[in-house]
Structures are given as structure tokens and as C-alpha cells.
Design a protein around this motif. Structure first.
Motif, PDB file in Angstrom:
ATOM      1  N   VAL A  89      19.416  81.518   7.363  1.00 52.16           N
ATOM      2  CA  VAL A  89      18.030  81.970   7.477  1.00 52.16           C
ATOM      3  C   VAL A  89      17.108  80.940   6.831  1.00 52.16           C
ATOM      4  CG1 VAL A  89      18.615  84.434   7.539  1.00 52.16           C
ATOM      5  CG2 VAL A  89      18.109  83.352   5.360  1.00 52.16           C
ATOM      6  N   ALA A  90      15.906  80.879   7.373  1.00 51.71           N
ATOM      7  CA  ALA A  90      14.857  80.016   6.816  1.00 51.71           C
ATOM      8  C   ALA A  90      13.520  80.575   7.265  1.00 51.71           C
ATOM      9  CB  ALA A  90      15.013  78.571   7.302  1.00 51.71           C
ATOM     10  N   ASP A  91      12.507  80.274   6.485  1.00 52.97           N
ATOM     11  CA  ASP A  91      11.138  80.610   6.869  1.00 52.97           C
ATOM     12  C   ASP A  91      10.528  79.401   7.573  1.00 52.97           C
ATOM     13  OD1 ASP A  91      11.079  83.216   5.776  1.00 52.97           O
ATOM     14  OD2 ASP A  91      10.751  82.374   3.785  1.00 52.97           O
ATOM     15  N   LEU A  92       9.682  79.666   8.537  1.00 48.31           N
ATOM     16  CA  LEU A  92       8.986  78.591   9.227  1.00 48.31           C
ATOM     17  C   LEU A  92       8.154  77.817   8.208  1.00 48.31           C
ATOM     18  CD1 LEU A  92       8.268  77.330  12.002  1.00 48.31           C
ATOM     19  CD2 LEU A  92       6.309  78.887  12.049  1.00 48.31           C
ATOM     20  N   PRO A  93       8.389  76.518   8.088  1.00 49.46           N
ATOM     21  CA  PRO A  93       7.607  75.742   7.122  1.00 49.46           C
ATOM     22  C   PRO A  93       6.125  75.719   7.505  1.00 49.46           C
ATOM     23  CG  PRO A  93       9.545  74.505   7.831  1.00 49.46           C
ATOM     24  CD  PRO A  93       9.423  75.698   8.743  1.00 49.46           C
ATOM     25  N   PRO A  94       5.241  75.700   6.506  1.00 44.58           N
ATOM     26  CA  PRO A  94       3.811  75.628   6.797  1.00 44.58           C
ATOM     27  C   PRO A  94       3.509  74.430   7.703  1.00 44.58           C
ATOM     28  CG  PRO A  94       4.174  75.993   4.452  1.00 44.58           C
ATOM     29  CD  PRO A  94       5.523  75.708   5.072  1.00 44.58           C
ATOM     30  N   GLY A  95       2.746  74.685   8.743  1.00 45.25           N
ATOM     31  CA  GLY A  95       2.340  73.627   9.664  1.00 45.25           C
ATOM     32  C   GLY A  95       3.368  73.270  10.722  1.00 45.25           C
ATOM     33  N   ALA A  96       4.591  73.773  10.609  1.00 47.89           N
ATOM     34  CA  ALA A  96       5.620  73.454  11.605  1.00 47.89           C
ATOM     35  C   ALA A  96       5.333  74.190  12.907  1.00 47.89           C
ATOM     36  CB  ALA A  96       7.003  73.831  11.085  1.00 47.89           C
ATOM     37  N   GLN A  97       5.573  73.509  14.008  1.00 49.48           N
ATOM     38  CA  GLN A  97       5.381  74.081  15.334  1.00 49.48           C
ATOM     39  C   GLN A  97       6.648  73.835  16.140  1.00 49.48           C
ATOM     40  OE1 GLN A  97       1.972  74.539  17.151  1.00 49.48           O
ATOM     41  NE2 GLN A  97       0.886  74.765  15.248  1.00 49.48           N
ATOM     42  N   PRO A  98       7.559  74.810  16.197  1.00 53.41           N
ATOM     43  CA  PRO A  98       8.778  74.605  16.976  1.00 53.41           C
ATOM     44  C   PRO A  98       8.462  74.291  18.437  1.00 53.41           C
ATOM     45  CG  PRO A  98       8.949  76.591  15.642  1.00 53.41           C
ATOM     46  CD  PRO A  98       7.523  76.132  15.565  1.00 53.41           C
ATOM     47  N   THR A  99       9.173  73.330  18.965  1.00 56.61           N
ATOM     48  CA  THR A  99       9.070  72.981  20.378  1.00 56.61           C
ATOM     49  C   THR A  99      10.481  72.768  20.912  1.00 56.61           C
ATOM     50  OG1 THR A  99       8.872  70.616  19.887  1.00 56.61           O
ATOM     51  CG2 THR A  99       6.813  71.854  20.120  1.00 56.61           C
ATOM     52  N   ILE A 100      10.627  72.858  22.196  1.00 54.48           N
ATOM     53  CA  ILE A 100      11.938  72.650  22.819  1.00 54.48           C
ATOM     54  C   ILE A 100      12.306  71.188  22.695  1.00 54.48           C
ATOM     55  CG2 ILE A 100      13.231  72.705  24.988  1.00 54.48           C
ATOM     56  CD1 ILE A 100      11.489  75.121  25.784  1.00 54.48           C
ATOM     57  N   GLY A 101      13.392  70.923  22.004  1.00 53.34           N
ATOM     58  CA  GLY A 101      13.848  69.555  21.805  1.00 53.34           C
ATOM     59  C   GLY A 101      14.883  69.105  22.822  1.00 53.34           C
ATOM     60  N   GLU A 102      15.502  70.063  23.492  1.00 54.80           N
ATOM     61  CA  GLU A 102      16.510  69.752  24.512  1.00 54.80           C
ATOM     62  C   GLU A 102      16.165  70.513  25.790  1.00 54.80           C
ATOM     63  OE1 GLU A 102      20.442  68.830  21.826  1.00 54.80           O
ATOM     64  OE2 GLU A 102      20.038  70.939  22.261  1.00 54.80           O
ATOM     65  N   PRO A 103      15.188  69.983  26.556  1.00 56.47           N
ATOM     66  CA  PRO A 103      14.711  70.706  27.736  1.00 56.47           C
ATOM     67  C   PRO A 103      15.772  70.898  28.822  1.00 56.47           C
ATOM     68  CG  PRO A 103      13.709  68.531  27.596  1.00 56.47           C
ATOM     69  CD  PRO A 103      14.474  68.736  26.330  1.00 56.47           C
ATOM     70  N   ASP A 104      16.881  70.197  28.720  1.00 60.13           N
ATOM     71  CA  ASP A 104      17.966  70.400  29.675  1.00 60.13           C
ATOM     72  C   ASP A 104      18.877  71.568  29.272  1.00 60.13           C
ATOM     73  OD1 ASP A 104      18.677  68.768  27.467  1.00 60.13           O
ATOM     74  OD2 ASP A 104      20.473  68.072  28.511  1.00 60.13           O
ATOM     75  N   LYS A 105      18.647  72.132  28.064  1.00 64.81           N
ATOM     76  CA  LYS A 105      19.480  73.222  27.564  1.00 64.81           C
ATOM     77  C   LYS A 105      18.704  74.493  27.221  1.00 64.81           C
ATOM     78  CE  LYS A 105      22.900  70.115  25.545  1.00 64.81           C
ATOM     79  NZ  LYS A 105      23.545  69.682  24.297  1.00 64.81           N
ATOM     80  N   ALA A 106      17.383  74.418  27.199  1.00 67.10           N
ATOM     81  CA  ALA A 106      16.566  75.588  26.864  1.00 67.10           C
ATOM     82  C   ALA A 106      15.295  75.566  27.708  1.00 67.10           C
ATOM     83  CB  ALA A 106      16.213  75.607  25.385  1.00 67.10           C
ATOM     84  N   SER A 107      14.920  76.742  28.228  1.00 65.98           N
ATOM     85  CA  SER A 107      13.743  76.803  29.091  1.00 65.98           C
ATOM     86  C   SER A 107      12.504  77.319  28.383  1.00 65.98           C
ATOM     87  CB  SER A 107      14.027  77.675  30.316  1.00 65.98           C
ATOM     88  OG  SER A 107      14.336  79.007  29.931  1.00 65.98           O
ATOM     89  N   GLU A 108      12.699  78.082  27.284  1.00 66.76           N
ATOM     90  CA  GLU A 108      11.532  78.571  26.558  1.00 66.76           C
ATOM     91  C   GLU A 108      11.925  79.010  25.161  1.00 66.76           C
ATOM     92  OE1 GLU A 108       9.696  82.353  27.671  1.00 66.76           O
ATOM     93  OE2 GLU A 108      11.580  82.992  28.603  1.00 66.76           O
ATOM     94  N   LEU A 109      10.924  79.018  24.288  1.00 65.86           N
ATOM     95  CA  LEU A 109      11.062  79.582  22.953  1.00 65.86           C
ATOM     96  C   LEU A 109      10.316  80.915  22.947  1.00 65.86           C
ATOM     97  CD1 LEU A 109      10.398  76.439  20.715  1.00 65.86           C
ATOM     98  CD2 LEU A 109      12.598  77.386  21.455  1.00 65.86           C
ATOM     99  N   VAL A 110      10.905  81.899  22.273  1.00 67.44           N
ATOM    100  CA  VAL A 110      10.350  83.246  22.243  1.00 67.44           C
ATOM    101  C   VAL A 110      10.324  83.728  20.799  1.00 67.44           C
ATOM    102  CG1 VAL A 110      10.714  85.647  22.959  1.00 67.44           C
ATOM    103  CG2 VAL A 110      11.276  83.770  24.537  1.00 67.44           C
ATOM    104  N   TRP A 111       9.154  84.131  20.315  1.00 67.48           N
ATOM    105  CA  TRP A 111       9.054  84.785  19.015  1.00 67.48           C
ATOM    106  C   TRP A 111       9.203  86.280  19.260  1.00 67.48           C
ATOM    107  CZ3 TRP A 111       9.402  82.504  14.493  1.00 67.48           C
ATOM    108  CH2 TRP A 111       9.029  81.172  14.358  1.00 67.48           C
ATOM    109  N   ALA A 112      10.206  86.898  18.652  1.00 64.83           N
ATOM    110  CA  ALA A 112      10.461  88.323  18.835  1.00 64.83           C
ATOM    111  C   ALA A 112      10.308  89.052  17.506  1.00 64.83           C
ATOM    112  CB  ALA A 112      11.869  88.538  19.374  1.00 64.83           C
ATOM    113  N   HIS A 113       9.700  90.224  17.559  1.00 62.95           N
ATOM    114  CA  HIS A 113       9.598  91.058  16.366  1.00 62.95           C
ATOM    115  C   HIS A 113      11.005  91.527  15.999  1.00 62.95           C
ATOM    116  CE1 HIS A 113       8.581  94.380  13.720  1.00 62.95           C
ATOM    117  NE2 HIS A 113       7.403  93.774  13.561  1.00 62.95           N
ATOM    118  N   VAL A 114      11.343  91.501  14.720  1.00 62.97           N
ATOM    119  CA  VAL A 114      12.710  91.842  14.294  1.00 62.97           C
ATOM    120  C   VAL A 114      13.077  93.291  14.603  1.00 62.97           C
ATOM    121  CG1 VAL A 114      12.848  90.045  12.530  1.00 62.97           C
ATOM    122  CG2 VAL A 114      11.990  92.325  11.908  1.00 62.97           C
ATOM    123  N   ASP A 115      12.089  94.152  14.758  1.00 59.80           N
ATOM    124  CA  ASP A 115      12.366  95.549  15.089  1.00 59.80           C
ATOM    125  C   ASP A 115      12.437  95.798  16.588  1.00 59.80           C
ATOM    126  OD1 ASP A 115      12.454  96.310  12.419  1.00 59.80           O
ATOM    127  OD2 ASP A 115      10.306  96.723  12.347  1.00 59.80           O
TER     128      ASP A 115
END
Length: 143
Positions: A89-115
Motif C-alpha cells: 500500500v502507498a498513498d498517492l504522492p502530492p502532485g503525482a499524476q498516474p498515467t498509463i506507462g505501458e499502453p500495450d498492456k493497459a487501456s485505462e486507469l480507474v479510480w474506484a471508491h474502496v466501498d
């Protein structure tokens, strides 16, 4: 003969009560379904080094060893393969913006509520996430 299992690492990256997932594609394993940033532990690599490398490669977020914490170990068997899975586990670092780094292996990033995890999270991964959210440190799946 002694049994050995491959090891995989998973990152539960939190932004408050949201968890980052990525949709798999082009891998031949559970394409179209959601997983965590993840990968195999390479020969000569520690689990911590592997999760830091996979995070950098897959979502372009730089974390230091002190930013991640091992939260759960899962002994899982799914789709014919058995693994030892390390969920960090980790918290998103301040200012970090996750982006797809391997577009041949992932089509999208999804933020989901833990509940309210999406229905299409890969079942073995869902098991690990839910156990982690319950505060468990070890779980099994598929045995």
C-alpha cells in the motif's frame, strides 16, 4: 521434489478513499478486466524493489522504499496457476499524476471508491484487496 511458487507484487495506491485500478489489455490474461499495478518479482529482485519498478513502469509514479508498506500476503490459485502475492500500500504522492506507462498492456486507469469496487476486478485480485481493506495480513484464494 520441493514445490516453488512464482511471486507477484501488487500496489494498492490510495488517494483518500479511492484506489487506483488499471484495465488490462493485450496480455492474454484477463484482458478487459481491472487489476492493480502489478508484476512478477524478477530473479535477484526483492519484492519491494519489484513493486517500485512496476509502479514506475506501469503508472509512471516514482515511489521510494519508505513510501510503500507490505500489507498483505496472499497464497492464491487462479486460472490454473498458484502464486505468492505481495500486496503493498502507498498513498498517492502530492502532485503525482498516474498515467498509463505501458499502453500495450493497459487501456485505462480507474479510480474506484474502496466501498464500491467495480464488478470486473479480477476475482483473485478482488479477494486480496477486500482482505487488505478488512485489515487482514494473510489470505488464501482458490484452494
Amino acid at each position: 521434489m520441493r514445490t516453488t511458487y512464482p511471486a507477484a507484487v501488487y500496489l494498492c495506491l490510495f488517494d483518500g478513499d479511492r484506489l487506483l485500478l488499471q484495465r488490462r489489455m493485450g496480455t492474454g490474461y484477463r484482458d478487459g478486466e481491472l487489476s492493480l499495478p502489478a508484476g512478477h518479482v524478477e530473479p535477484g529482485e526483492s519484492a519491494t524493489a519489484a513493486v517500485l519498478r512496476e509502479t514506475r513502469e506501469e503508472i509512471r509514479v516514482e515511489l521510494d522504499p519508505g513510501d510503500v508498506r507490505l500489507a498483505l500476503v496472499q497464497h492464491g490459485r487462479a486460472d490454473g496457476d498458484a502464486y505468492i502475492d505481495f500486496f503493498f500500500v502507498a498513498d498517492l504522492p502530492p502532485g503525482a499524476q498516474p498515467t498509463i506507462g505501458e499502453p500495450d498492456k493497459a487501456s485505462e486507469l480507474v479510480w474506484a471508491h474502496v466501498d464500491a469496487l467495480p464488478a470486473d476486478v479480477i476475482p483473485v485480485i478482488r479477494n486480496g484487496i477486500e482482505a487488505l481493506l478488512r485489515g487482514e495480513t494473510y489470505t488464501e484464494y482458490g484452494w
